[in-house]
Design an enzyme around this catalytic site. Structure first.
Site, PDB file in Angstrom:
ATOM      1  N   HIS A  72       0.842  -1.201   0.000  1.00 46.55           N
ATOM      2  CA  HIS A  72       0.000   0.000   0.000  1.00 46.55           C
ATOM      3  C   HIS A  72       0.878   1.253   0.000  1.00 46.55           C
ATOM      4  O   HIS A  72       1.766   1.385   0.826  1.00 46.55           O
ATOM      5  CB  HIS A  72      -0.910   0.015   1.231  1.00 46.55           C
ATOM      6  CG  HIS A  72      -2.107  -0.879   1.080  1.00 46.55           C
ATOM      7  ND1 HIS A  72      -3.246  -0.737   1.828  1.00 46.55           N
ATOM      8  CD2 HIS A  72      -2.339  -1.916   0.235  1.00 46.55           C
ATOM      9  CE1 HIS A  72      -4.135  -1.652   1.461  1.00 46.55           C
ATOM     10  NE2 HIS A  72      -3.603  -2.384   0.506  1.00 46.55           N
ATOM     11  N   TYR A 200      -9.027   5.510   7.767  1.00 44.50           N
ATOM     12  CA  TYR A 200      -9.108   5.860   9.190  1.00 44.50           C
ATOM     13  C   TYR A 200     -10.167   6.952   9.315  1.00 44.50           C
ATOM     14  O   TYR A 200     -10.041   7.997   8.694  1.00 44.50           O
ATOM     15  CB  TYR A 200      -7.779   6.401   9.695  1.00 44.50           C
ATOM     16  CG  TYR A 200      -6.701   5.349   9.884  1.00 44.50           C
ATOM     17  CD1 TYR A 200      -5.953   4.880   8.810  1.00 44.50           C
ATOM     18  CD2 TYR A 200      -6.430   4.833  11.163  1.00 44.50           C
ATOM     19  CE1 TYR A 200      -4.969   3.925   8.991  1.00 44.50           C
ATOM     20  CE2 TYR A 200      -5.436   3.875  11.346  1.00 44.50           C
ATOM     21  CZ  TYR A 200      -4.716   3.423  10.258  1.00 44.50           C
ATOM     22  OH  TYR A 200      -3.740   2.476  10.435  1.00 44.50           O
ATOM     23  N   PRO A 292      -3.574   0.698  19.173  1.00 41.38           N
ATOM     24  CA  PRO A 292      -3.331   0.161  17.827  1.00 41.38           C
ATOM     25  C   PRO A 292      -3.445   1.173  16.689  1.00 41.38           C
ATOM     26  O   PRO A 292      -3.108   0.838  15.548  1.00 41.38           O
ATOM     27  CB  PRO A 292      -4.411  -0.929  17.689  1.00 41.38           C
ATOM     28  CG  PRO A 292      -5.460  -0.583  18.676  1.00 41.38           C
ATOM     29  CD  PRO A 292      -4.786   0.124  19.797  1.00 41.38           C
ATOM     30  N   LYS A 296       1.620   0.080  15.269  1.00 47.91           N
ATOM     31  CA  LYS A 296       3.044   0.000  15.611  1.00 47.91           C
ATOM     32  C   LYS A 296       3.451  -1.210  16.464  1.00 47.91           C
ATOM     33  O   LYS A 296       4.646  -1.512  16.567  1.00 47.91           O
ATOM     34  CB  LYS A 296       3.461   1.284  16.370  1.00 47.91           C
ATOM     35  CG  LYS A 296       3.496   2.517  15.494  1.00 47.91           C
ATOM     36  CD  LYS A 296       4.701   2.503  14.564  1.00 47.91           C
ATOM     37  CE  LYS A 296       4.624   3.501  13.464  1.00 47.91           C
ATOM     38  NZ  LYS A 296       4.466   2.923  12.118  1.00 47.91           N
ATOM     39  N   TYR A 384       4.308   6.763  10.086  1.00 51.50           N
ATOM     40  CA  TYR A 384       3.455   5.617   9.774  1.00 51.50           C
ATOM     41  C   TYR A 384       4.233   4.535   9.024  1.00 51.50           C
ATOM     42  O   TYR A 384       4.101   3.340   9.324  1.00 51.50           O
ATOM     43  CB  TYR A 384       2.243   6.073   8.953  1.00 51.50           C
ATOM     44  CG  TYR A 384       1.140   5.050   8.853  1.00 51.50           C
ATOM     45  CD1 TYR A 384       0.047   5.085   9.716  1.00 51.50           C
ATOM     46  CD2 TYR A 384       1.189   4.037   7.898  1.00 51.50           C
ATOM     47  CE1 TYR A 384      -0.964   4.141   9.627  1.00 51.50           C
ATOM     48  CE2 TYR A 384       0.188   3.092   7.799  1.00 51.50           C
ATOM     49  CZ  TYR A 384      -0.885   3.153   8.667  1.00 51.50           C
ATOM     50  OH  TYR A 384      -1.881   2.211   8.582  1.00 51.50           O
TER      51      TYR A 384
HETATM   52  P1  FAD Z   1       2.456 -11.546  21.927  1.00 52.24           P
HETATM   53  O1  FAD Z   1       1.947 -11.602  20.533  1.00 52.24           O
HETATM   54  O2  FAD Z   1       1.499 -11.187  23.012  1.00 52.24           O
HETATM   55  O3  FAD Z   1       3.124 -12.955  22.237  1.00 52.24           O
HETATM   56  C1  FAD Z   1       3.517 -13.342  23.543  1.00 52.24           C
HETATM   57  C2  FAD Z   1       3.446 -14.848  23.674  1.00 52.24           C
HETATM   58  O4  FAD Z   1       3.916 -15.218  24.968  1.00 52.24           O
HETATM   59  C3  FAD Z   1       2.027 -15.386  23.556  1.00 52.24           C
HETATM   60  O5  FAD Z   1       1.995 -16.434  22.612  1.00 52.24           O
HETATM   61  C4  FAD Z   1       1.688 -15.858  24.964  1.00 52.24           C
HETATM   62  O6  FAD Z   1       0.797 -16.971  24.968  1.00 52.24           O
HETATM   63  C5  FAD Z   1       3.064 -16.210  25.497  1.00 52.24           C
HETATM   64  N1  FAD Z   1       3.159 -16.171  26.978  1.00 52.24           N
HETATM   65  C6  FAD Z   1       2.599 -15.270  27.823  1.00 52.24           C
HETATM   66  N2  FAD Z   1       2.913 -15.561  29.092  1.00 52.24           N
HETATM   67  C7  FAD Z   1       3.706 -16.659  29.060  1.00 52.24           C
HETATM   68  C8  FAD Z   1       4.337 -17.425  30.060  1.00 52.24           C
HETATM   69  N3  FAD Z   1       4.228 -17.109  31.353  1.00 52.24           N
HETATM   70  N4  FAD Z   1       5.077 -18.495  29.686  1.00 52.24           N
HETATM   71  C9  FAD Z   1       5.189 -18.819  28.347  1.00 52.24           C
HETATM   72  N5  FAD Z   1       4.604 -18.115  27.358  1.00 52.24           N
HETATM   73  C10 FAD Z   1       3.869 -17.050  27.710  1.00 52.24           C
HETATM   74  N6  FAD Z   1       0.649  -4.139  15.670  1.00 52.24           N
HETATM   75  C11 FAD Z   1       1.137  -3.689  14.470  1.00 52.24           C
HETATM   76  O7  FAD Z   1       2.362  -3.520  14.332  1.00 52.24           O
HETATM   77  N7  FAD Z   1       0.315  -3.417  13.399  1.00 52.24           N
HETATM   78  C12 FAD Z   1      -1.041  -3.578  13.497  1.00 52.24           C
HETATM   79  O8  FAD Z   1      -1.742  -3.388  12.507  1.00 52.24           O
HETATM   80  C13 FAD Z   1      -1.581  -4.002  14.777  1.00 52.24           C
HETATM   81  N8  FAD Z   1      -2.922  -4.168  14.947  1.00 52.24           N
HETATM   82  C14 FAD Z   1      -3.387  -4.697  16.124  1.00 52.24           C
HETATM   83  C15 FAD Z   1      -4.747  -4.884  16.261  1.00 52.24           C
HETATM   84  C16 FAD Z   1      -5.254  -5.418  17.453  1.00 52.24           C
HETATM   85  C17 FAD Z   1      -6.760  -5.613  17.572  1.00 52.24           C
HETATM   86  C18 FAD Z   1      -4.382  -5.788  18.515  1.00 52.24           C
HETATM   87  C19 FAD Z   1      -4.917  -6.402  19.808  1.00 52.24           C
HETATM   88  C20 FAD Z   1      -3.024  -5.589  18.400  1.00 52.24           C
HETATM   89  C21 FAD Z   1      -2.521  -5.045  17.215  1.00 52.24           C
HETATM   90  N9  FAD Z   1      -1.144  -4.847  17.049  1.00 52.24           N
HETATM   91  C22 FAD Z   1      -0.677  -4.314  15.858  1.00 52.24           C
HETATM   92  C23 FAD Z   1      -0.214  -5.186  18.118  1.00 52.24           C
HETATM   93  C24 FAD Z   1       0.482  -6.554  17.928  1.00 52.24           C
HETATM   94  O9  FAD Z   1      -0.467  -7.555  17.707  1.00 52.24           O
HETATM   95  C25 FAD Z   1       1.364  -6.887  19.155  1.00 52.24           C
HETATM   96  O10 FAD Z   1       2.167  -5.776  19.437  1.00 52.24           O
HETATM   97  C26 FAD Z   1       2.219  -8.142  18.924  1.00 52.24           C
HETATM   98  O11 FAD Z   1       1.444  -9.304  19.018  1.00 52.24           O
HETATM   99  C27 FAD Z   1       3.359  -8.240  19.967  1.00 52.24           C
HETATM  100  O12 FAD Z   1       4.068  -9.445  19.794  1.00 52.24           O
HETATM  101  P2  FAD Z   1       4.817 -10.148  21.022  1.00 52.24           P
HETATM  102  O13 FAD Z   1       5.426 -11.376  20.455  1.00 52.24           O
HETATM  103  O14 FAD Z   1       5.659  -9.150  21.721  1.00 52.24           O
HETATM  104  O15 FAD Z   1       3.667 -10.506  22.057  1.00 52.24           O
HETATM  105  C1  DHB Z   2      -4.782  -2.952  11.268  1.00 51.56           C
HETATM  106  C2  DHB Z   2      -4.777  -2.657  12.604  1.00 51.56           C
HETATM  107  C3  DHB Z   2      -4.383  -1.398  13.008  1.00 51.56           C
HETATM  108  O1  DHB Z   2      -4.341  -1.100  14.304  1.00 51.56           O
HETATM  109  C4  DHB Z   2      -4.019  -0.431  12.093  1.00 51.56           C
HETATM  110  O2  DHB Z   2      -3.678   0.802  12.526  1.00 51.56           O
HETATM  111  C5  DHB Z   2      -4.015  -0.741  10.756  1.00 51.56           C
HETATM  112  C6  DHB Z   2      -4.397  -2.010  10.345  1.00 51.56           C
HETATM  113  C7  DHB Z   2      -5.223  -4.291  10.826  1.00 51.56           C
HETATM  114  O3  DHB Z   2      -5.537  -5.128  11.685  1.00 51.56           O
HETATM  115  O4  DHB Z   2      -5.273  -4.521   9.610  1.00 51.56           O
END
Ligand code: FAD
Ligand code: DHB
Length: 389
Positions: A72, A200, A292, A296, A384
């Protein structure tokens, strides 16, 4: 069991770190409390910065993303019944890619399996021992049996609710936090995207976001109350509300259909400093959360992991602790830029119940300025698409 790096959590941060370490010949074990299927079923991020794509390529897992991801060149900001395009390519020379977090996780899991690197799923009672010394250990239970991993370093990649950050003595961490007075209700549906690019929406009924996962799958979000419940939101109500928040042209073109996933996420800004205690290093959501709006979270997890991989590889190759000693400052500098941007995008686009009429007018003035000013658009676009590493 002994390994060089014990990684807690098999989300995107843990799996990506594991893959990068493996590519540098550094042994690692991942412990995950859930099953692999459960991790893959969590619908989350979808927007990937160019820098994150580069890291995935370096980890050798970018092939499917390049094949199936949607590139995009801009987004649209909608307010006052009009859409205004922010042209990333023209303003910054960069683009972003739409590719689901679940797909990245799947690619990383497959690469890890192919490399024969160990992941222990469905572990319980993970506890980190002696993290202040040179010989940390991780205890856990698997199928009711207690096991121990001795290691040189622990990477806490276990998300916001994980055990790693909680193991650090309270007095050694500084917490910065803001909780927003609303959440995001999200659905996934097998319907074509509302528009070719993300929209958005800032509207008097609340924020909305029209995103996608493919040319036949939409990901849509609506600002909702903090105490709202998905039972209150049958699909019909969701589509009706989305149309009310969109401009007439976008609303008229919507194709509706049943949701295949529906969830509510609270919005929070959170940073724990420093991202290191002794031999424990935090990365991703374990150390920080962004609302979100700026997309980021996943991208920050990737930049943390990139810095941590470099630091661990430097230590293993040369014995120098310079990278490890500088990790927290280096990662936090980028984290705070993303915190600022995510807070700003959230403030700009959402309906804040406590805002005075004066503050509401300021919000509208800022949107008008963004629509007219190339300088304001560059500031948004530069953040962004992702700040440099
Ligand atoms: P997590 O994905 O939370 O992974 C952590 C892992 O550790 C999990 O699998 C969990 O089960 C495990 N765990 C927890 N505790 C323990 C324990 N005690 N022992 C062993 N394992 C454990 N980010 C973007 O960059 N772009 C986007 O468009 C975006 N959109 C989003 C939309 C939504 C609705 C949401 C909720 C989030 C969004 N995010 C987005 C954020 C993104 O999803 C997270 O920042 C990302 O998942 C972080 O990854 P992580 O591996 O640090 O943590
Ligand atoms: C998505 C989520 C976001 O928070 C965002 O800013 C853009 C896209 C997504 O889930 O596609």
């Amino acid at each position: 069991m002994r390994t060089q790096v014990a990684i807690i959590g098999a989300g995107p941060a843990g799996l990506l770190l594991g893959q990068l370490l493996h590519s540098s010949g550094i042994a690692n074990v991942i412990l995950e409390q859930r099953s692999g299927e459960y991790v893959l079923s969590r619908i989350r991020a979808g927007l990937i910065e160019a820098g994150t794509v580069d890291i995935l390529d370096r980890a050798g897992v970018g092939m499917r993303l390049h094949r199936e991801g949607l590139v995009h060149d801009g987004i649209e900001i909608s307010f006052g019944s009009h859409r205004h395009r922010i042209d990333f390519r023209k303003l910054t020379g960069k683009s972003v890619t739409i590719y689901g977090q679940t797909e990245i996780t799947r690619d990383l899991m497959e690469a890890r399996a192919a490399a024969g690197a160990p992941t222990v799923y469905e572990v319980e009672g993970v506890s980190l021992q002696e993290i202040a010394g040179d010989r940390p250990r991780v205890l856990y239970r698997k199928d009711g049996v207690t096991a121990e991993i001795g290691c040189d370093f622990i990477a806490g990649c276990d998300g916001f609710h994980g055990v790693s950050r909680q193991t650090i003595p309270e007095a050694s961490l500084r917490i910065y936090e803001r909780v927003y007075p609303f959440g995001w209700l999200g659905i996934l549906s097998e319907t074509p995207p509302v528009s070719p690019e993300l929209i958005y929406v800032s509207h008097e009924r609340g924020f909305a976001l029209c995103s996608m996962r493919s040319l036949s799958r939409s990901r849509l979000y609506l600002q909702c109350g903090l105490d709202d419940n998905i039972e209150n939101w049958p699909d019909e109500r969701f589509w009706k509300e989305l149309k009310l928040r969109l401009d007439p042209e976008a609303a008229a073109g919507i194709v509706t259909g049943p949701s295949i996933e529906k969830s509510i996420a609270p919005l929070r800004s959170f940073v724990a400093e420093p991202m290191r205690f002794g031999r424990l290093f935090l990365a991703g959501d374990a150390a920080h959360i962004v609302p979100p709006t700026g997309a980021k979270g996943l991208n920050l997890a990737a930049s943390d992991v990139y810095y941590l991989w470099q630091a661990l590889a430097q230590f293993c190759e040369t014995g120098s602790t310079a990278g490890l000693d500088g990790y927290s400052d280096r990662a936090l500098a980028r984290v705070w830029q993303a915190e600022r941007f995510s807070w700003w995008m959230t403030s700009l686009l959402h309906l804040f119940p406590e805002r005075s009429p004066f503050e509401q007018r300021l919000q509208r003035a800022e949107l008008d300025f963004l629509a007219r000013s190339t300088a304001a658009q560059i500031a948004l676009a530069e953040n962004y698409v992702g700040l440099p590493y």
